[in-house]
Design a protein around this motif. Structure first.
Motif, PDB file in Angstrom:
ATOM      1  N   ALA A 105       0.718  -1.092   0.095  1.00 51.76           N
ATOM      2  CA  ALA A 105      -0.285  -0.183   0.127  1.00 51.76           C
ATOM      3  C   ALA A 105       0.671   1.236  -0.415  1.00 51.76           C
ATOM      4  O   ALA A 105       0.572   2.113  -0.716  1.00 51.76           O
ATOM      5  CB  ALA A 105      -1.067  -0.073   1.707  1.00 51.76           C
ATOM      6  N   VAL A 106       2.304   1.501   0.882  1.00 46.59           N
ATOM      7  CA  VAL A 106       2.645   2.697   0.425  1.00 46.59           C
ATOM      8  C   VAL A 106       2.913   3.161  -0.987  1.00 46.59           C
ATOM      9  O   VAL A 106       3.469   4.160  -0.880  1.00 46.59           O
ATOM     10  CB  VAL A 106       3.844   2.492   2.199  1.00 46.59           C
ATOM     11  CG1 VAL A 106       4.824   3.246   1.431  1.00 46.59           C
ATOM     12  CG2 VAL A 106       3.499   1.899   3.465  1.00 46.59           C
ATOM     13  N   LEU A 131      -7.315  -4.681  -0.931  1.00 43.26           N
ATOM     14  CA  LEU A 131      -8.323  -3.522  -0.577  1.00 43.26           C
ATOM     15  C   LEU A 131      -7.469  -2.166  -1.231  1.00 43.26           C
ATOM     16  O   LEU A 131      -8.780  -0.859  -0.901  1.00 43.26           O
ATOM     17  CB  LEU A 131      -7.073  -3.508   1.425  1.00 43.26           C
ATOM     18  CG  LEU A 131      -7.723  -4.508   2.296  1.00 43.26           C
ATOM     19  CD1 LEU A 131      -6.923  -4.440   3.208  1.00 43.26           C
ATOM     20  CD2 LEU A 131      -9.621  -4.244   2.927  1.00 43.26           C
ATOM     21  N   VAL A 132      -6.765  -1.973  -1.630  1.00 40.08           N
ATOM     22  CA  VAL A 132      -6.293  -0.538  -2.526  1.00 40.08           C
ATOM     23  C   VAL A 132      -7.093  -0.261  -3.224  1.00 40.08           C
ATOM     24  O   VAL A 132      -7.243   0.772  -3.649  1.00 40.08           O
ATOM     25  CB  VAL A 132      -4.927  -0.953  -2.848  1.00 40.08           C
ATOM     26  CG1 VAL A 132      -4.887  -0.070  -3.831  1.00 40.08           C
ATOM     27  CG2 VAL A 132      -3.571  -1.139  -2.166  1.00 40.08           C
ATOM     28  N   VAL A 150      -4.854   9.512   7.645  1.00 43.42           N
ATOM     29  CA  VAL A 150      -6.040  10.276   7.513  1.00 43.42           C
ATOM     30  C   VAL A 150      -5.725  10.851   6.606  1.00 43.42           C
ATOM     31  O   VAL A 150      -6.868  11.982   5.981  1.00 43.42           O
ATOM     32  CB  VAL A 150      -6.099  10.693   9.117  1.00 43.42           C
ATOM     33  CG1 VAL A 150      -7.226  12.380   9.076  1.00 43.42           C
ATOM     34  CG2 VAL A 150      -6.518  10.086  10.084  1.00 43.42           C
ATOM     35  N   LEU A 151      -4.767  11.704   6.458  1.00 41.87           N
ATOM     36  CA  LEU A 151      -3.733  12.329   4.967  1.00 41.87           C
ATOM     37  C   LEU A 151      -4.074  12.087   3.828  1.00 41.87           C
ATOM     38  O   LEU A 151      -4.783  13.155   3.297  1.00 41.87           O
ATOM     39  CB  LEU A 151      -2.520  12.862   5.526  1.00 41.87           C
ATOM     40  CG  LEU A 151      -2.155  12.904   6.639  1.00 41.87           C
ATOM     41  CD1 LEU A 151      -0.246  13.199   6.449  1.00 41.87           C
ATOM     42  CD2 LEU A 151      -2.058  14.511   6.733  1.00 41.87           C
ATOM     43  N   LEU A 152      -4.634  10.813   3.762  1.00 37.69           N
ATOM     44  CA  LEU A 152      -4.924  10.093   2.361  1.00 37.69           C
ATOM     45  C   LEU A 152      -6.356  10.389   2.294  1.00 37.69           C
ATOM     46  O   LEU A 152      -7.056  10.486   1.124  1.00 37.69           O
ATOM     47  CB  LEU A 152      -4.660   9.218   1.814  1.00 37.69           C
ATOM     48  CG  LEU A 152      -2.653   8.512   1.652  1.00 37.69           C
ATOM     49  CD1 LEU A 152      -2.402   7.165   1.882  1.00 37.69           C
ATOM     50  CD2 LEU A 152      -2.563   9.482   0.510  1.00 37.69           C
ATOM     51  N   GLY A 171      -8.814   2.013  -1.479  1.00 35.47           N
ATOM     52  CA  GLY A 171      -7.625   3.185  -1.446  1.00 35.47           C
ATOM     53  C   GLY A 171      -6.565   2.544  -1.069  1.00 35.47           C
ATOM     54  O   GLY A 171      -6.701   1.676   0.154  1.00 35.47           O
ATOM     55  N   PRO A 172      -5.305   3.523  -0.951  1.00 38.57           N
ATOM     56  CA  PRO A 172      -4.411   3.019  -0.050  1.00 38.57           C
ATOM     57  C   PRO A 172      -4.324   3.537   1.187  1.00 38.57           C
ATOM     58  O   PRO A 172      -3.811   2.543   2.190  1.00 38.57           O
ATOM     59  CB  PRO A 172      -2.901   3.343  -0.847  1.00 38.57           C
ATOM     60  CG  PRO A 172      -3.480   4.604  -1.968  1.00 38.57           C
ATOM     61  CD  PRO A 172      -4.427   4.046  -2.161  1.00 38.57           C
TER      62      PRO A 172
END
Length: 427
Positions: free
Chosen positions: A35-36, A165-166, A97-99, A170-171
């Motif tokens: 994911a990163v 999941l991605v 949260v930022l994403l 999303g990541p």
């Protein structure tokens, strides 16, 4: 139903508690590994930014691993692991949260991964040192094999779960799951009650300055021929062999095996072999474990020539599965040997040197693999890797201390005190 539960989980409740929490955390780690990079790309990052974020997590881990080893021998190891989990939970949660809010930038990811890597550095030596405190000496191999089984299974299950999941959340959603697994792991660690086994004499040696304790840890490494020679063999494996998997393998896959689909077949086969290796390590009882570990390392070191052999993809996948078995056997036997023969009071410091000299040197090989293969060709580079790595592994078998190391530590005092907690140099 009871018979389906491994005996070490039934008989060692503290290890069972640790195992459940760590199993979920490992799965989250595998999800985050996929994911990163997608998180970086989702905020407009480039391939170089992906590398920058990865390095941001790795460099502090290298800088603080030895510090983590000293701290883990000073303070309760499960508390250090719990604090590390809490920090990593906060990091992954904040990234999620930022994403989700669209506020994430590359600089945020870099800074947060620096924090994540620092917490990682304190977790790993503590985790190795904790094992003899939650499981009896005669069950260490089984416990390490179960832990390896989870890690190997994660190689197969984690990427598939991460991909779903991605795609669905999303990541950020995938990283939120990773944050949750860290929280669960921390909750299990908070309930852990490890035994105290270090003798009073050993605890007295842990009262010096940081440098004195670090030096004492190095003395434990240097005074045991099988330890420092084993670390040297692992350093060669990480610097010479693993770049063939992480760098040159995908290059050949893109050219000859149909790209990512072909490479995924090879990776999945290796993962399946690794799972089988952990099952064998759980059941196998060996009188001279380091002799078998050295032979397994030699087999594992054949990965470069297998990848560059030009054989059909199915043959390469089968042979990679064999090396997966060997890799699992080596690491289970190696970790069990450390936990059995190194004094418990110094185990985390010895483990920190282990991580530094193996994982810490791997970026050197990763950086050199591309330029060397560009100069000499991919296949000649892979063959040269094998010519370096296999003899280095076989050289371990020439070391008497490696060949003769017994499965159980001797009890020279005959007082019934577990030899895993007794200090003193040994060849």
């Amino acid at each position: 139903m009871k018979t389906l539960i491994p005996g070490v989980l039934r008989d060692e409740p503290q290890f069972a508690r640790l195992f459940i929490g760590q199993s979920l955390s490992v799965l989250g780690d595998r999800v985050a590994f996929v994911a990163v990079p997608f998180a970086v790309l989702a905020v407009g990052g480039s391939a170089s930014d992906v590398g920058l974020v990865a390095a941001a997590g790795l460099v502090p881990m290298l800088l603080f691993t030895l510090v983590g080893g000293v701290w883990a021998d000073r303070f309760p190891r499960h508390r250090i692991m719990m604090l590390s989990d809490v920090v990593r939970c906060a990091v992954q949660g904040l990234i999620a949260v930022l994403l989700a809010t669209g506020a994430a930038e590359i600089r945020h990811l870099v800074l947060l991964m620096i924090v994540f890597g620092t917490a990682d550095a304190f977790f790993m030596p503590a985790a190795t040192g904790l094992m003899p405190l939650v499981v009896g000496p005669d069950r260490l191999r089984e416990a390490n094999a179960l832990r390896g089984f989870v890690q190997s299974s994660g190689l197969v299950i984690g990427p598939a779960l991460a991909g779903g999941l991605v795609a669905l959340a999303g990541p950020g959603g995938a990283l939120a799951l990773d944050a949750l697994t860290f929280a669960v792991s921390a909750a299990f660690l908070a309930r852990l009650r490890p035994r105290e086994t270090a003798s009073a004499a050993e605890k007295d040696t842990a009262g010096g300055t940081f440098l004195e304790e670090l030096r004492a840890g190095w003395v434990q490494v240097r005074s045991r021929t099988w330890v420092w020679s084993g670390m040297a063999g692992m350093a060669v494996y990480h610097v010479v062999v693993l770049p063939s998997v992480y760098v040159l393998g995908p290059v050949l896959a893109a050219r000859e095996w149909g790209g990512a689909a072909g490479w995924s077949v090879v990776v999945a086969a290796f993962g399946a072999g690794a799972v089988l290796g952990d099952v064998l390590a759980y059941r196998l009882k060996v009188a001279r474990p380091m002799a078998l570990a050295a032979a397994a390392l030699a087999v594992a070191s054949c990965q470069a020539v297998i990848i560059g052999s030009g054989a059909p993809l199915v043959v390469i996948a089968v042979l990679e599965a064999v090396t997966g078995v060997a890799v699992s056997l080596f690491f289970v036997l190696w970790e069990t040997a450390l936990q059995t023969h190194v004094p418990e009071a110094a185990l985390s410091r010895v483990s920190s040197y282990d991580h530094l000299l193996s994982t810490g040197l791997m970026p050197l090989g990763l950086a050199l693999a591309g330029p060397v293969s560009a100069s000499f060709g991919v296949r000649p580079t892979l063959y040269a890797m094998t010519l370096l790595a296999v003899p280095a592994a076989l050289a371990l078998l020439c070391v008497p201390a490696v060949r003769r190391l017994p499965a159980q530590a001797p009890d020279p005092a005959g007082e019934g005190v577990p030899a895993t907690v007794r200090a003193g140099p040994a060849s």
